[in-house]
Design an enzyme around this catalytic site. Structure first.
Site, PDB file in Angstrom:
ATOM      1  CG  ASP A  44       5.899  -4.599   5.969  1.00  0.00           C
ATOM      2  OD1 ASP A  44       5.859  -5.672   5.318  1.00  0.00           O
ATOM      3  OD2 ASP A  44       6.938  -3.925   6.083  1.00  0.00           O
ATOM      4  CB  CYS A 129      10.930 -10.478   1.507  1.00  0.00           C
ATOM      5  SG  CYS A 129      10.531  -9.100   2.612  1.00  0.00           S
ATOM      6  CE1 TYR A 133       8.936  -3.583   1.412  1.00  0.00           C
ATOM      7  CE2 TYR A 133       8.730  -5.765   0.419  1.00  0.00           C
ATOM      8  CZ  TYR A 133       8.167  -4.689   1.073  1.00  0.00           C
ATOM      9  OH  TYR A 133       6.833  -4.705   1.381  1.00  0.00           O
ATOM     10  CE1 TYR A 157      12.663  -2.441   3.738  1.00  0.00           C
ATOM     11  CE2 TYR A 157      11.193  -0.557   3.595  1.00  0.00           C
ATOM     12  CZ  TYR A 157      11.569  -1.732   4.204  1.00  0.00           C
ATOM     13  OH  TYR A 157      10.850  -2.202   5.288  1.00  0.00           O
ATOM     14  CD  GLU A 194       7.525  -9.505  -0.874  1.00  0.00           C
ATOM     15  OE1 GLU A 194       7.444  -8.271  -0.978  1.00  0.00           O
ATOM     16  OE2 GLU A 194       7.824 -10.073   0.184  1.00  0.00           O
TER      17      GLU A 194
END
Length: 201
Positions: A44, A129, A133, A157, A194
């Site tokens: 990541d 994304c 998240y 997040y 994802e």
């Protein structure tokens, strides 16, 4: 109702597969093998470096009203999100400097960087994304893990400030008015990336 809302409806049908993925479930309950999280963290980190490049490429094309938004998103990713990764890397023994992209990371970043050649395409491709998240963080924060390291990841997040960044992306996407069919295709493909990304090398 803008295209972002329509894409989110698609996303809500696909997001449960991520929430049920063993990596996400392990973070959620704090039982994820540290070796798995370490590997995911390295991947990541490499992904986010390219995500900054995506924002920067879109900023070059952005209308004046949203140039600052994209600069802010690039700055936040580089200085805040990557800072979280560096901090967690120290706790999990991740080697960010010598990490090498695995196949899911390579496929996803290549897709995003190619999509960012077009302003509206790039916004549609990156939206899963940001939105995803924020949603994962919100759901996991309802019953946060006891492990303080995983909880810190969840809290970052679930932070309203991160949700606000996602909403800024939604506004830009709506105002860019992409071809709806094209946007749906890109969004759906990114959602599949994802999901694949959670299966770390």
């Amino acid at each position: 109702m803008g295209i972002a809302h329509e894409l989110e409806e698609i996303g809500r049908e696909l997001l449960p597969a991520q929430l049920e993925h063993p990596t996400v479930r392990g973070i959620a309950d704090g039982t994820l093998d540290e070796r798995v999280f370490r590997s995911w963290l390295e991947q990541d980190y490499l992904y986010l470096l390219d995500y900054v490049r995506v924002f920067s490429r879109l900023a070059w094309q952005a209308p004046a009203a949203h140039l600052g938004d994209l600069v802010d998103l690039a700055h936040s990713t580089f200085h805040e999100e990557l800072s979280l990764h560096r901090s967690l890397a120290a706790e999990f023994g991740a080697d960010l400097d010598n990490a090498v992209k695995g196949a899911p990371c390579t496929a996803y970043t290549s897709f995003l960087l190619a999509a960012a050649a077009d302003y509206s395409d790039g916004l549609a491709a990156l939206y899963p994304c940001m939105w995803g998240y924020s949603e994962i963080g919100r759901v996991l924060a309802e019953n946060p893990p006891a492990d303080p390291r995983y909880k810190r990841w969840v809290d970052s997040y679930a932070d309203p400030a991160f949700a606000a960044l996602a909403r800024r992306c939604a506004t830009m996407l709506d105002e860019a008015a992409p071809d709806p069919a094209r946007a749906r295709t890109l969004f759906t493909e990114a959602m599949h990336h994802e999901l694949a990304f959670w299966s770390v090398p």
